[in-house]
Design an enzyme around this catalytic site. Structure first.
Site, PDB file in Angstrom:
ATOM      1  N   ASP A   1       9.210   2.612   1.862  1.00 51.12           N
ATOM      2  CA  ASP A   1       8.038   3.333   2.347  1.00 51.12           C
ATOM      3  C   ASP A   1       7.868   2.984   3.828  1.00 51.12           C
ATOM      4  OD1 ASP A   1       5.506   4.093   3.143  1.00 51.12           O
ATOM      5  OD2 ASP A   1       4.527   3.521   1.269  1.00 51.12           O
TER       6      ASP A   1
ATOM      7  N   PHE B   1       0.859  -1.190   0.000  1.00 51.23           N
ATOM      8  CA  PHE B   1       0.000   0.000   0.000  1.00 51.23           C
ATOM      9  C   PHE B   1       0.888   1.231   0.000  1.00 51.23           C
ATOM     10  CE2 PHE B   1      -2.342   3.524   1.848  1.00 51.23           C
ATOM     11  CZ  PHE B   1      -3.477   3.516   1.052  1.00 51.23           C
TER      12      PHE B   1
ATOM     13  N   LYS C   1       2.621   9.991   8.417  1.00 53.39           N
ATOM     14  CA  LYS C   1       1.838   9.556   9.569  1.00 53.39           C
ATOM     15  C   LYS C   1       2.312  10.128  10.924  1.00 53.39           C
ATOM     16  CE  LYS C   1      -0.913   5.881   7.768  1.00 53.39           C
ATOM     17  NZ  LYS C   1      -0.610   5.112   6.565  1.00 53.39           N
TER      18      LYS C   1
HETATM   19  C1  LIG Z   1      -0.833   5.425   5.167  1.00 51.54           C
HETATM   20  C2  LIG Z   1       0.174   4.972   4.200  1.00 51.54           C
HETATM   21  C3  LIG Z   1       0.403   5.659   2.996  1.00 51.54           C
HETATM   22  C4  LIG Z   1      -0.433   6.840   2.560  1.00 51.54           C
HETATM   23  O1  LIG Z   1      -0.321   7.932   3.417  1.00 51.54           O
HETATM   24  P1  LIG Z   1      -1.404   9.125   3.334  1.00 51.54           P
HETATM   25  O2  LIG Z   1      -0.899  10.130   4.328  1.00 51.54           O
HETATM   26  O3  LIG Z   1      -2.727   8.542   3.681  1.00 51.54           O
HETATM   27  O4  LIG Z   1      -1.379   9.637   1.936  1.00 51.54           O
HETATM   28  C5  LIG Z   1       1.413   5.210   2.177  1.00 51.54           C
HETATM   29  N1  LIG Z   1       2.152   4.132   2.502  1.00 51.54           N
HETATM   30  C6  LIG Z   1       1.975   3.454   3.646  1.00 51.54           C
HETATM   31  C7  LIG Z   1       2.853   2.290   3.969  1.00 51.54           C
HETATM   32  C8  LIG Z   1       0.959   3.829   4.523  1.00 51.54           C
HETATM   33  O5  LIG Z   1       0.760   3.126   5.646  1.00 51.54           O
END
Ligand SMILES: *Cc1c(COP(=O)(O)O)cnc(C)c1O
Length: 391
Positions: A215, A128, A244
């Site tokens: 990520d 994701f 986050k």
């Molecule tokens: C939450 C998340 C995203 C997206 O972040 P947003 O601030 O919602 O755009 C991308 N990668 C990972 C691994 C995430 O947990």
């Protein structure tokens, strides 16, 4: 309730008015234990005194100028992040998806600089990376993509935690310029790769002049038991994205670069109006300092260990629970069935949790949680699971 909101969320019928530490209170004054942190955002708990102080101090000074001018708070935050990560350069965004957009653009630019006209990025199954067009195209979940075709091209999919598959791509595809992956897959179900995985990916990247782009939007900021999850392996990525918990609730994200990824962006290649504003960057400094001064990475390790040990004992005779796994306070509990209903049941037990990938209970409790509170969390969860199994 009148509703002029777009129907993008199936929200639960509860609204929280106030928070303190690991607890939140709803409109009727009921107290809940927050074991989700708004999906790993409020890692320091709610209304953390140092964060609240930073918010009020900077609100009284200045909120926004522009990236047309030098922003001192950005430089200070960049120094702090590089000190903790070993990275060299930072671009600030407002969200995780935007941090990943920066990473994807950086990889393509890197490719073009090597005279690869159609650069491709290897991404993983069950990953994701966000909800913008490029990041949803990078995401390994059809539900996130369905209906939004045509997708952004230039992504090659590989199975996660599979070095042979990655090597096969390296042997056959001359257009690849980068690999983008989560060191622990969050939305995908708290999937933790084998211990040697990241180092092996790093090696393939080095052999093929690919960028390793991690990520850590969910796994970063001490949640995994290290400031960044890649620090469990003896490697450093070329690109690192975070968001986050970086602002503990104030929107801020970052794309960090090092080595051959540093210096790829030139003036005019990328930008953001809000990204890196003096306010967000001041608050994030307080967040990073609090995490490190309180040694919350060590607490995440200790409480994660305590939590899964206790849950394994207490849930041993529930056959529906098939696996309990964690890296620090990234905790996943797999069931042998879909268990989305558990979110509502836990709410009755005054506990905030999440279910992801259909059958995985996801716990992302605040990193400030103490030993007693961890037992309390576990007991509320156990009662919720028992009720779910009996229903
Ligand atoms: C939450 C998340 C995203 C997206 O972040 P947003 O601030 O919602 O755009 C991308 N990668 C990972 C691994 C995430 O947990």
């Amino acid at each position: 309730m009148t509703n002029h909101l777009m129907t993008t969320y199936l929200s639960l019928p509860v609204s929280f008015e106030r928070g303190e530490g690991i607890y939140v209170w709803d409109e009727d004054g009921n107290q809940y234990l927050d074991a989700l942190c708004g999906i790993s955002v409020t890692n320091l708990g709610h209304t953390h005194p140092q964060v609240t102080a930073a918010i009020t101090e900077q609100a009284g000074r200045i909120l926004h100028t522009s990236n047309i001018y030098h922003i001192k708070n950005q430089s200070i935050l960049a120094d702090l992040l590089c000190e903790h990560s070993g990275m060299q350069q930072v671009f600030f965004s407002n969200s995780g998806a935007e941090a990943n957009e920066a990473a994807i653009k950086l990889a393509r630019l890197f490719g073009h600089q090597q005279e690869i006209d159609k650069p491709e990025i290897v991404v993983m199954q069950n990953s994701f990376h966000g909800r913008t067009m490029a990041t949803l195209s990078a995401t390994g979940n059809r539900k996130v993509q369905a209906g939004f075709e045509p997708l952004v091209s230039g992504f090659v999919r590989a199975p996660y935690n599979d070095i042979a598959a990655l090597q096969a791509i390296a042997d056959n595809n001359r257009n690849v310029v980068a690999v983008m992956l989560e060191p622990v897959q969050g939305e995908g179900g708290i999937n933790i790769p084998d211990p040697g995985y990241l180092a092996a990916v790093r090696k393939i990247c080095d052999q093929n002049n690919w960028l390793l782009m991690l990520d850590e939007i969910q796994s970063g900021m001490a949640r995994s038991g290290k400031m960044f999850a890649f620090q469990h392996a003896d490697i450093i990525p070329d690109v690192l994205t975070i968001a986050k918990a970086l602002g503990n609730g104030i929107p801020v994200g970052a794309c960090l670069a090092s080595g051959k990824a540093a210096g790829v962006f030139k003036p005019g290649n990328h930008g953001s109006t809000f990204g890196g504003n003096p306010f967000a960057c001041y608050v994030a400094q307080a967040v990073v300092r609090s995490i490190s001064e309180q040694d919350l990475a060590a607490n995440a390790t200790a409480r994660g260990e305590q939590l899964v040990t206790y849950l394994r004992q207490q849930l041993a005779d529930i056959d529906a629970v098939t696996e309990i796994r964690n890296l620090g306070l990234l905790v996943g509990i797999s069931l042998d069935r879909n268990c989305g209903e558990l979110v509502g049941i836990a709410l009755e037990h005054k506990l905030l949790i999440n279910v992801t990938a259909g059958n995985v209970i996801r716990l992302l409790p605040p990193l400030i949680i103490d030993e007693q509170q961890t037992l309390d969390l576990a007991d509320r969860l156990i009662r919720s699971i028992q009720q779910f199994i009996q229903d």
